[in-house]
Design a protein around this motif. Structure first.
Motif, mmCIF file in Angstrom:
data_model
loop_
_atom_site.group_PDB
_atom_site.id
_atom_site.type_symbol
_atom_site.label_atom_id
_atom_site.label_comp_id
_atom_site.label_asym_id
_atom_site.label_seq_id
_atom_site.Cartn_x
_atom_site.Cartn_y
_atom_site.Cartn_z
ATOM 1 N N VAL A 38 1.224 -1.080 0.021
ATOM 2 C CA VAL A 38 0.450 -0.206 0.136
ATOM 3 C C VAL A 38 0.897 1.260 -0.204
ATOM 4 C CG1 VAL A 38 -1.769 1.375 1.278
ATOM 5 C CG2 VAL A 38 -1.909 -1.458 1.068
ATOM 6 N N ALA A 39 2.228 1.501 0.933
ATOM 7 C CA ALA A 39 3.060 2.373 1.358
ATOM 8 C C ALA A 39 4.211 2.808 -0.288
ATOM 9 C CB ALA A 39 4.533 2.215 1.647
ATOM 10 N N ALA A 40 3.716 1.514 -1.668
ATOM 11 C CA ALA A 40 4.233 1.678 -2.776
ATOM 12 C C ALA A 40 3.214 2.293 -3.636
ATOM 13 C CB ALA A 40 4.747 0.076 -2.978
ATOM 14 N N THR A 41 1.617 2.017 -3.670
ATOM 15 C CA THR A 41 1.356 3.028 -4.091
ATOM 16 C C THR A 41 1.313 4.731 -3.853
ATOM 17 O OG1 THR A 41 -0.569 2.725 -2.645
ATOM 18 C CG2 THR A 41 -0.248 0.700 -4.248
ATOM 19 N N ARG A 42 1.438 4.779 -2.273
ATOM 20 C CA ARG A 42 1.380 5.990 -2.194
ATOM 21 C C ARG A 42 2.931 7.310 -2.903
ATOM 22 N NH1 ARG A 42 -0.297 4.583 3.652
ATOM 23 N NH2 ARG A 42 -2.784 3.987 3.096
ATOM 24 N N GLU A 43 3.525 6.202 -2.461
ATOM 25 C CA GLU A 43 4.913 6.873 -2.756
ATOM 26 C C GLU A 43 5.345 7.056 -4.696
ATOM 27 O OE1 GLU A 43 7.928 4.242 -1.060
ATOM 28 O OE2 GLU A 43 6.848 5.347 1.195
ATOM 29 N N ASP B 215 -2.046 -15.740 -1.234
ATOM 30 C CA ASP B 215 -3.047 -14.918 -1.200
ATOM 31 C C ASP B 215 -2.982 -13.312 -1.500
ATOM 32 O OD1 ASP B 215 -3.879 -17.637 -0.730
ATOM 33 O OD2 ASP B 215 -3.471 -17.374 1.639
ATOM 34 N N VAL B 216 -2.217 -12.534 -1.219
ATOM 35 C CA VAL B 216 -2.798 -11.137 -0.919
ATOM 36 C C VAL B 216 -2.328 -10.733 -2.482
ATOM 37 C CG1 VAL B 216 -1.180 -9.007 -0.293
ATOM 38 C CG2 VAL B 216 -1.676 -11.458 1.435
ATOM 39 N N LYS B 217 -1.637 -11.476 -3.302
ATOM 40 C CA LYS B 217 -1.213 -11.436 -4.125
ATOM 41 C C LYS B 217 -2.601 -11.236 -5.332
ATOM 42 C CE LYS B 217 4.329 -12.153 -4.454
ATOM 43 N NZ LYS B 217 5.085 -13.029 -4.888
ATOM 44 N N ALA B 218 -2.955 -13.025 -4.979
ATOM 45 C CA ALA B 218 -4.521 -12.924 -5.767
ATOM 46 C C ALA B 218 -5.479 -12.212 -6.053
ATOM 47 C CB ALA B 218 -4.742 -15.035 -5.170
ATOM 48 N N VAL B 219 -5.373 -11.994 -4.952
ATOM 49 C CA VAL B 219 -6.245 -10.048 -4.232
ATOM 50 C C VAL B 219 -6.215 -8.594 -4.429
ATOM 51 C CG1 VAL B 219 -8.008 -11.773 -3.400
ATOM 52 C CG2 VAL B 219 -6.268 -10.926 -2.303
ATOM 53 N N GLU C 199 0.540 -4.546 -11.002
ATOM 54 C CA GLU C 199 1.342 -5.762 -10.228
ATOM 55 C C GLU C 199 2.710 -5.380 -10.664
ATOM 56 O OE1 GLU C 199 -0.096 -6.704 -14.801
ATOM 57 O OE2 GLU C 199 -2.077 -7.620 -14.005
ATOM 58 N N GLU C 200 3.009 -4.538 -10.959
ATOM 59 C CA GLU C 200 4.540 -3.699 -11.583
ATOM 60 C C GLU C 200 4.847 -3.493 -9.351
ATOM 61 O OE1 GLU C 200 4.713 0.135 -12.968
ATOM 62 O OE2 GLU C 200 4.477 -0.951 -14.861
ATOM 63 N N VAL D 168 8.439 -5.412 -4.937
ATOM 64 C CA VAL D 168 7.957 -4.884 -3.355
ATOM 65 C C VAL D 168 8.380 -6.598 -2.928
ATOM 66 C CG1 VAL D 168 6.411 -5.199 -1.346
ATOM 67 C CG2 VAL D 168 6.367 -3.752 -2.661
ATOM 68 N N GLU D 169 9.481 -6.834 -2.169
ATOM 69 C CA GLU D 169 10.051 -8.395 -1.594
ATOM 70 C C GLU D 169 8.941 -8.271 -1.203
ATOM 71 O OE1 GLU D 169 14.141 -10.011 0.974
ATOM 72 O OE2 GLU D 169 13.435 -7.491 1.332
ATOM 73 N N THR D 170 8.821 -10.229 -0.782
ATOM 74 C CA THR D 170 8.271 -11.281 -0.706
ATOM 75 C C THR D 170 7.971 -11.930 0.238
ATOM 76 O OG1 THR D 170 6.706 -11.249 -2.794
ATOM 77 C CG2 THR D 170 6.467 -12.820 -1.020
ATOM 78 N N PRO D 171 7.833 -11.899 2.146
ATOM 79 C CA PRO D 171 8.117 -12.159 2.773
ATOM 80 C C PRO D 171 8.521 -14.123 2.514
ATOM 81 C CG PRO D 171 6.101 -11.969 3.132
ATOM 82 C CD PRO D 171 6.601 -10.875 2.201
ATOM 83 N N THR D 172 9.473 -14.628 2.855
ATOM 84 C CA THR D 172 9.357 -16.302 3.559
ATOM 85 C C THR D 172 9.800 -17.031 5.413
ATOM 86 O OG1 THR D 172 12.334 -15.847 3.286
ATOM 87 C CG2 THR D 172 10.897 -15.724 1.535
ATOM 88 N N GLU D 173 8.879 -16.227 5.785
ATOM 89 C CA GLU D 173 8.566 -16.395 6.195
ATOM 90 C C GLU D 173 7.875 -17.739 6.498
ATOM 91 O OE1 GLU D 173 8.984 -13.558 6.198
ATOM 92 O OE2 GLU D 173 10.327 -12.474 8.073
ATOM 93 N N GLU D 174 8.008 -18.387 8.114
ATOM 94 C CA GLU D 174 6.957 -19.946 8.423
ATOM 95 C C GLU D 174 5.437 -18.776 8.268
ATOM 96 O OE1 GLU D 174 6.617 -22.431 8.230
ATOM 97 O OE2 GLU D 174 8.982 -22.834 7.362
ATOM 98 N N PHE D 175 4.126 -19.585 8.047
ATOM 99 C CA PHE D 175 2.952 -18.526 8.059
ATOM 100 C C PHE D 175 2.134 -18.546 8.748
ATOM 101 C CE2 PHE D 175 5.166 -17.712 3.621
ATOM 102 C CZ PHE D 175 5.803 -16.134 4.181
#
Length: 313
Positions: free
Chosen positions: A226-231, A267-271, A297-298, A303-310
């Protein structure tokens, strides 16, 4: 409950051919307690999709055909004097339903469009100073034609922000259109559609969606998007905090539909495009909705995708 999801999709698929992704997104919006704006050319199945979903879920369906001369009372209802009882009685408008199709919403004046805002946000209607509560679930599916704009009134950003998702049916491919001809060759399948889920089961699904776990890193990922859309230099106005909350709700619903009780980045990317694209205001020369989708899409790529255990600890 989640085994019912495939039954709903298959049932709606008897009427809407080759649009499982759009149907799934609409179902996710309903489970996330949101509303949907369908923008596409006439004849792509927007009305049929809303009706098929209502029938599959066993919900009451209402329809409003918006026109320039329509008044807010035509949507919400009004009090009419009854001479016999010597009292004013409420004549409820079409908004008192479960799934409301607001057909060609952009043909109504801004005043009339605003008549839906309280219904969509508060799930209630104020008529002559008295508050009437809507039956749950309440789901608005609004449609608009992006091509024919003569005599229309564009939805302001404040109202666009009330829609959890903005979707497009899109034209079918060659094989899909052949399947449509085969399906509708002898009869219309919509009247024969039966409910596969009860209203009580649907409300239970919505309660389970609320309980889906979201890891802190996923929350940070959504905030960064969301911050990336504002900046971004291509935007005049980015996504509001309401949009961030919408992304959270949509991702939880998408995760639950796909048999998980926790959210992952996919899930976040899908919606994301369906939830964020209509909430950004682009700078001059990039005003088309497809430009907004491309921007989201850009941003998803950058934006870096997290890779932790969710999963929930």
């Amino acid at each position: 409950m989640r085994d019912k999801i495939q039954a709903i999709l298959e049932n709606a698929g008897k009427v809407i051919i080759g649009k499982e992704k759009v149907t799934t997104l609409m179902l996710a919006a309903l489970l996330a307690d949101g509303h949907v704006l369908l923008e596409d050319v006439p004849g792509t199945g927007k009305t049929k999709l809303a009706r098929a979903l209502a029938k599959s879920l066993g919900l009451e369906f209402g329809r409003i055909q918006f026109t320039p001369d329509m008044l807010p009372a035509d949507i919400t209802g009004l009090h009419i004097y009854n001479r016999q009882s010597n009292e004013f009685e409420l004549k409820k408008g079409p908004v008192f339903t479960n799934i409301l199709l607001a057909d060609e919403i952009n043909r109504a004046t801004p005043r009339t469009q605003a008549g839906l805002l309280e219904c969509m946000e508060e799930r209630q209607v104020t008529i002559d100073g008295k508050t009437e509560y809507l039956d749950m679930p309440f789901f608005v599916v609004a449609t608009q034609n992006p091509v024919e704009t003569a005599g229309t009134f564009s939805l302001p950003e404040a109202q666009l922000d009330r829609f959890l998702m903005k979707l497009s049916m899109g034209l079918p491919g060659r094989e899909e259109e052949i399947r449509i001809l085969e399906t509708y060759r002898n009869e219309e399948p919509l009247p024969g559609l039966q409910a596969v889920v009860s209203k009580e089961e649907l409300l239970q699904m919505k309660r389970e969606v609320v309980q889906v776990y979201v890891h802190r890193s996923i929350e940070e990922y959504m905030v960064d998007l969301v911050a990336a859309t504002r900046e971004n230099t291509k935007t005049v106005m980015g996504v509001s905090p309401r949009g961030t909350l919408a992304l959270l709700r949509g991702a939880k619903a998408w995760a639950w539909i796909h048999d998980r009780d926790y959210v992952i980045p996919d899930d976040v990317k899908a919606v994301a495009a369906a939830i964020l694209a209509h909430r950004v205001v682009l700078s001059y020369g990039q005003s088309r909705y497809r430009d907004s989708v491309k921007l989201i899409e850009e941003i998803l790529e950058s934006v870096e995708t997290p890779t932790e255990e969710f999963e929930k600890p």
